[in-house]
Design an enzyme around this catalytic site. Structure first.
Site, PDB file in Angstrom:
ATOM      1  CE  LYS A 126     -22.164 -52.319  20.597  1.00 49.31           C
ATOM      2  NZ  LYS A 126     -22.458 -53.769  20.530  1.00 49.31           N
ATOM      3  CG  ASP A 166     -21.544 -53.855  17.123  1.00 42.61           C
ATOM      4  OD1 ASP A 166     -22.177 -54.700  17.766  1.00 42.61           O
ATOM      5  OD2 ASP A 166     -22.115 -53.057  16.342  1.00 42.61           O
TER       6      ASP A 166
END
Ligand code: NDP
Ligand code: 2IT
Length: 448
Positions: A126, A166
């Site tokens: 991430k 995201d």
């Protein structure tokens, strides 16, 4: 002290001031207790849990860019390459002012198990930045994205680490970052997913997280003698996940009546108008007040501290699709009191640990995000496959693969919960099923 407790204490002491990371680790380790304690010495000897909770690599970097006034701005960029046991690192990039290392670590940690559950060969990672795209011109967003990629490019690649979107990162940002990567590396490869359809993106990726959430929710309800048709649904968020969750819920005959953003929320007694919501959020990038202004059946409520927003609305099913810890114990109590019988997480870790426990104890079907929002990353992996074979599949082909992946995920975690004597505890089922594959791959690859 048990090995699980020892490792949790270690994580807390070695990672101070990272409460979201502690929370994500605690939830997973509690679920794994039954698995680990059956073979504790073997796990301890190979330090499997320490290796699982320490990222393989953390990259932190400066992102300087020039705003429209000629002022130099500086942001903090991150990429956490958490675990590559089952495939190249894969996971989104978040651009939001709240981003810090602890948040990116919690998201990267969750991603390991989520990606494992998809059944596809992708490891966990991430990244993100404390940049706020809100109110910035397209030129400012481009300048920022180019600077961000000017550092990130050296750490990623189609077979190394493949970022995606995201919060705050959608098609526009992915496009600017892809352009800069190609320019620096002189390489046209599937280094990012969520790309535009003219340059290697996959059909159905935009819809995938929201659609996948509903495919899994429908399967969970079906296996418990219920379905979506005719149900009132409370949704939070008004971004990529929420919009397509609302759309698919309507296609399945449900009635989503709420959505929210960081400044307020909507109750629409006629059901949310998806075309209008898309116009307000995807095209105009405006506030939800514009939705209310154009829709007589909608009430707009300003967000106020201490108030419980969309979770106070009477509903059968709740789908939190905005951000972490947006559904707390008081919200869970309100949902139960109003007769809500299922909660499926579209966002990552939107439900606090206390709220999750309360919902489960009160018989609410509860599916954790690492299972129910896995459709986004699963379709990203399908985008990687299409890029590798230099072909594009039809919308129907991708959508039907997504549907079977989500149904399989549900059965995988349902089976694991039964096998370990916790039937109906889908949190435990998801964590155990996700973990077992990663642990076996880590063991097979020796100490690394
Ligand atoms: P978007 O940026 O498209 O939308 C986010 C939505 O949530 C917006 O409505 C935003 O409101 C709201 N929001 C964000 N932060 C906050 C906050 N701190 N408080 C209140 N509201 C907030 O993001 P996505 O829809 O892509 O992501 C939503 C969630 O889903 C995140 O948890 C993400 O990690 C998760 N997720 C996303 C996937 C994807 O494929 N995109 C895949 C799997 C999970 P505002 O516009 O006012 O900021
Ligand atoms: O949280 C997530 O799974 C995402 N933001 C999507 C990641 C991806 O690589 O598509």
């Amino acid at each position: 002290m048990s090995y699980v407790d020892e490792v949790y204490e270690l994580v807390v002491s070695k990672n101070p001031a990272q409460p979201e990371f502690h929370q994500a680790v605690k939830e997973v380790l509690e679920s794994l207790r039954v698995v680990i304690e059956a073979d504790e010495e073997a796990y301890r000897k190979e330090a499997l849990l320490e290796r699982l909770t320490v990222p393989e690599r953390i990259i932190q970097f400066r992102v300087p860019w020039v705003d429209d006034q000629g002022q130099v701005q500086v942001n903090n960029g991150f990429r956490v390459q958490f675990n590559s046991a089952i495939g190249p690192y894969k996971g989104g990039l978040r651009f939001h002012p709240s981003v810090n290392l602890g948040i990116i670590k919690f998201l990267g940690f969750e991603q390991i198990f989520k990606n494992s559950l998809t059944g596809l060969p992708i490891g966990g990672g991430k990244g993100g930045c404390d940049f706020d795209p809100k109110g910035k011109s397209d030129r400012e967003v481009m300048a920022f994205c180019q600077s961000f990629m000017t550092e990130l490019y050296r750490h990623i690649g189609a077979d190394t680490d493949v970022p995606a979107g995201d919060i705050g990162v959608g098609g526009r940002e992915i496009g600017y970052m892809f352009g800069q990567y190609k320019r620096i590396r002189n390489l046209y490869e599937g280094v990012l997913t969520g790309k535009g359809l003219t340059y290697g993106g996959s059909l159905a990726r935009t819809e995938a997280t929201g659609y996948g959430l509903l495919y899994l929710t429908e399967e969970m309800l079906k296996c418990n003698g219920k379905d979506i048709a005719g149900k009132t649904i409370a949704v939070s968020g008004a971004g990529n996940v929420a919009i397509y969750a609302i759309q698919k819920a309507q296609q399945l005959g449900g009635k989503p009546v709420t959505c929210s953003d960081s400044t307020g929320w909507i109750y629409d007694s006629e059901g949310i108008d998806v075309a209008l919501l898309k116009e307000v959020k995807e095209v105009k990038r405006a506030r939800l007040t514009e939705y209310a202004a154009a829709r007589p059946s909608a009430e707009y409520h300003e967000k106020k501290a201490g108030e419980h927003g969309v979770w106070t609305v009477k509903c059968d099913v709740a789908l939190p699709c905005a951000t972490q810890n947006e559904l707390d114990l008081e919200d869970a109590k309100a949902l139960v009191a109003n007769g809500c019988f299922a909660v499926a997480e579209g966002a990552n870790m939107p439900t606090t640990l206390e709220a999750t426990e309360y919902l489960q104890k009160n018989g609410v079907l509860f599916c954790p995000g690492k299972a129910s929002n896995a459709g986004g990353v699963a379709t990203s992996a399908l985008e990687m496959s299409q890029n590798s074979e230099r072909l594009s599949w039809t919308f129907e082909e991708v959508d039907s693969k997504l549907q079977s992946i989500m149904v399989n995920i549900f059965h995988n975690l349902d089976d694991a919960s039964k096998k370990y004597g916790m039937e109906g505890d889908y949190v435990a089922g998801a964590n155990i099923a996700g973990f077992l594959k990663v642990a076996e791959a880590m063991r097979a690859q020796g100490v690394c």
